[in-house]
Structures are given as structure tokens and as C-alpha cells.
Design a protein around this motif. Structure first.
Motif, PDB file in Angstrom:
ATOM      1  N   GLN A  13       0.810  -1.207   0.000  1.00 19.52           N
ATOM      2  CA  GLN A  13       0.000   0.000   0.000  1.00 19.52           C
ATOM      3  C   GLN A  13       0.852   1.269   0.000  1.00 19.52           C
ATOM      4  N   MET A  14       2.141   1.152   0.299  1.00 19.52           N
ATOM      5  CA  MET A  14       3.013   2.314   0.393  1.00 19.52           C
ATOM      6  C   MET A  14       3.679   2.614  -0.952  1.00 19.52           C
ATOM      7  N   GLU A  15       4.044   3.867  -1.128  1.00 22.06           N
ATOM      8  CA  GLU A  15       4.818   4.269  -2.290  1.00 22.06           C
ATOM      9  C   GLU A  15       6.175   4.749  -1.817  1.00 22.06           C
ATOM     10  N   PHE A  16       7.193   4.491  -2.640  1.00 26.02           N
ATOM     11  CA  PHE A  16       8.520   4.994  -2.311  1.00 26.02           C
ATOM     12  C   PHE A  16       8.516   6.514  -2.441  1.00 26.02           C
ATOM     13  N   GLN A  17       9.118   7.158  -1.486  1.00 26.69           N
ATOM     14  CA  GLN A  17       9.309   8.596  -1.561  1.00 26.69           C
ATOM     15  C   GLN A  17      10.682   8.846  -2.165  1.00 26.69           C
ATOM     16  N   HIS A  18      10.872  10.031  -2.731  1.00 25.01           N
ATOM     17  CA  HIS A  18      12.153  10.332  -3.364  1.00 25.01           C
ATOM     18  C   HIS A  18      12.620  11.720  -2.984  1.00 25.01           C
ATOM     19  N   GLU A  19      13.882  11.806  -2.651  1.00 22.77           N
ATOM     20  CA  GLU A  19      14.603  13.062  -2.479  1.00 22.77           C
ATOM     21  C   GLU A  19      15.867  12.913  -3.299  1.00 22.77           C
ATOM     22  N   TYR A  23      15.868   7.165  -2.091  1.00 22.29           N
ATOM     23  CA  TYR A  23      14.511   6.635  -2.147  1.00 22.29           C
ATOM     24  C   TYR A  23      14.247   6.013  -0.787  1.00 22.29           C
ATOM     25  N   PHE A  24      13.019   6.134  -0.284  1.00 23.51           N
ATOM     26  CA  PHE A  24      12.745   5.622   1.053  1.00 23.51           C
ATOM     27  C   PHE A  24      11.251   5.421   1.276  1.00 23.51           C
ATOM     28  N   ILE A  25      10.948   4.706   2.361  1.00 21.86           N
ATOM     29  CA  ILE A  25       9.579   4.499   2.823  1.00 21.86           C
ATOM     30  C   ILE A  25       9.588   4.778   4.320  1.00 21.86           C
ATOM     31  N   THR A  26       8.591   5.507   4.772  1.00 23.44           N
ATOM     32  CA  THR A  26       8.412   5.707   6.206  1.00 23.44           C
ATOM     33  C   THR A  26       7.028   5.211   6.604  1.00 23.44           C
ATOM     34  N   GLY A  30       6.198   8.142  10.861  1.00 23.90           N
ATOM     35  CA  GLY A  30       7.484   8.743  10.513  1.00 23.90           C
ATOM     36  C   GLY A  30       8.697   7.862  10.691  1.00 23.90           C
ATOM     37  N   LYS A  31       8.521   6.621  11.096  1.00 22.67           N
ATOM     38  CA  LYS A  31       9.661   5.705  11.275  1.00 22.67           C
ATOM     39  C   LYS A  31      10.201   5.277   9.916  1.00 22.67           C
ATOM     40  N   LEU A  32      11.532   5.319   9.759  1.00 22.72           N
ATOM     41  CA  LEU A  32      12.155   4.855   8.521  1.00 22.72           C
ATOM     42  C   LEU A  32      12.006   3.348   8.410  1.00 22.72           C
ATOM     43  N   LEU A  33      11.426   2.883   7.294  1.00 18.71           N
ATOM     44  CA  LEU A  33      11.224   1.455   7.073  1.00 18.71           C
ATOM     45  C   LEU A  33      12.197   0.884   6.051  1.00 18.71           C
ATOM     46  N   ALA A  34      12.569   1.671   5.063  1.00 18.12           N
ATOM     47  CA  ALA A  34      13.503   1.192   4.034  1.00 18.12           C
ATOM     48  C   ALA A  34      14.063   2.393   3.290  1.00 18.12           C
ATOM     49  N   GLU A  35      15.329   2.255   2.839  1.00 19.28           N
ATOM     50  CA  GLU A  35      15.913   3.339   2.048  1.00 19.28           C
ATOM     51  C   GLU A  35      17.130   2.863   1.277  1.00 19.28           C
ATOM     52  N   VAL A  36      17.410   3.595   0.221  1.00 19.47           N
ATOM     53  CA  VAL A  36      18.669   3.475  -0.497  1.00 19.47           C
ATOM     54  C   VAL A  36      19.204   4.901  -0.614  1.00 19.47           C
ATOM     55  N   VAL A  37      20.491   5.055  -0.294  1.00 13.64           N
ATOM     56  CA  VAL A  37      21.128   6.370  -0.321  1.00 13.64           C
ATOM     57  C   VAL A  37      22.218   6.328  -1.387  1.00 13.64           C
ATOM     58  N   TYR A  38      22.163   7.303  -2.318  1.00 11.04           N
ATOM     59  CA  TYR A  38      23.107   7.304  -3.445  1.00 11.04           C
ATOM     60  C   TYR A  38      23.535   8.735  -3.787  1.00 11.04           C
ATOM     61  N   PRO A  39      24.532   9.243  -3.072  1.00  9.56           N
ATOM     62  CA  PRO A  39      25.004  10.605  -3.356  1.00  9.56           C
ATOM     63  C   PRO A  39      25.749  10.683  -4.688  1.00  9.56           C
ATOM     64  N   ARG A  40      25.787  11.889  -5.210  1.00 14.96           N
ATOM     65  CA  ARG A  40      26.497  12.178  -6.458  1.00 14.96           C
ATOM     66  C   ARG A  40      28.007  12.158  -6.225  1.00 14.96           C
ATOM     67  N   ILE A  41      28.725  11.711  -7.247  1.00 12.13           N
ATOM     68  CA  ILE A  41      30.191  11.732  -7.262  1.00 12.13           C
ATOM     69  C   ILE A  41      30.633  12.225  -8.640  1.00 12.13           C
ATOM     70  N   ALA A  64      14.767  -4.285  -0.761  1.00  8.59           N
ATOM     71  CA  ALA A  64      16.091  -3.714  -1.052  1.00  8.59           C
ATOM     72  C   ALA A  64      16.399  -3.821  -2.542  1.00  8.59           C
ATOM     73  N   GLY A  65      16.045  -4.923  -3.158  1.00 10.12           N
ATOM     74  CA  GLY A  65      16.245  -5.070  -4.597  1.00 10.12           C
ATOM     75  C   GLY A  65      15.426  -4.065  -5.396  1.00 10.12           C
ATOM     76  N   LYS A  66      14.203  -3.792  -4.937  1.00  8.91           N
ATOM     77  CA  LYS A  66      13.363  -2.797  -5.617  1.00  8.91           C
ATOM     78  C   LYS A  66      13.970  -1.405  -5.477  1.00  8.91           C
ATOM     79  N   LEU A  67      14.543  -1.118  -4.318  1.00  4.75           N
ATOM     80  CA  LEU A  67      15.185   0.182  -4.117  1.00  4.75           C
ATOM     81  C   LEU A  67      16.377   0.350  -5.054  1.00  4.75           C
TER      82      LEU A  67
END
Length: 107
Positions: A13-19, A23-26, A30-41, A64-67
């Protein structure tokens, strides 16, 4: 078993949020449930996947694979390469030869 089904239903029922770089789900509270963090280089030309996280209550559902796939899809769309530094992402790139087109060569 019932708890897992409830958690899986909630995830569907949840959608991934994006910044930018994340990408993440809370949960609703407001609790963090899943995320992938990928900064620019490389002066913003590429990214590095430095972290994937899935709350223990949601593990085993392929989240995690979907992220990681979201980052791969974004890389293809926006024309950048990915260096998978986190252990999970590195294994995902080894398992999935179809991700080779967005893999940043290591120096």
C-alpha cells in the motif's frame, strides 16, 4: 506468519518517496522502514550507492532489490553510472547482468 502478511500488505500500500540521492519508505508515524542512499560523485556526473536499509519487520520481501532497481532505472533515464559500494548493492550488481550498462568502472 500473520504479522508478516500484515507487513507485506502494508508495504504494497506504500509508495517509495524520493529526495535527491535517496529513495525511502516511512511508516505513518514517521519511522524509517527502508531506504537506499546514493550521493552524487564525479562532479555530479555519477552516483555511489552507499547504503541500503530495510527494517527487520519487512525483510525477505525483495524491498532492497526494488530500491536498487529504482536507482538503476533513474540512471538509465538520466544518463549516469552507479558505483555500488554497499554490500547488498554490490551483490545485486553481480547477480543481475542486466545492470551492467549503468555500472561505473572502478579505477
Amino acid at each position: 506468519m500473520l504479522c508478516r502478511r500484515v507487513n507485506q500488505w502494508r508495504f504494497e500500500q506504500m509508495e517509495f518517496q524520493h529526495e535527491d540521492g535517496r529513495y525511502f519508505i516511512t511508516s505513518p508515524d514517521g519511522k524509517l522502514l527502508a531506504e537506499v542512499v546514493y550521493p552524487r560523485i564525479d562532479d555530479g556526473k555519477n552516483v555511489v550507492i552507499e547504503r541500503t536499509y530495510v527494517d527487520p519487520s519487512l525483510r525477505g520481501q525483495g524491498i532492497a532489490g526494488k530500491l536498487v532497481k529504482l536507482v538503476v532505472d533513474e540512471a538509465r533515464r538520466d544518463n549516469f553510472l552507479i558505483e555500488p559500494l554497499c554490500t547488498f548493492a554490490a551483490k545485486e550488481f553481480q547477480r543481475r547482468s542486466e545492470y551492467a550498462d549503468v555500472l561505473r568502472p572502478t579505477k
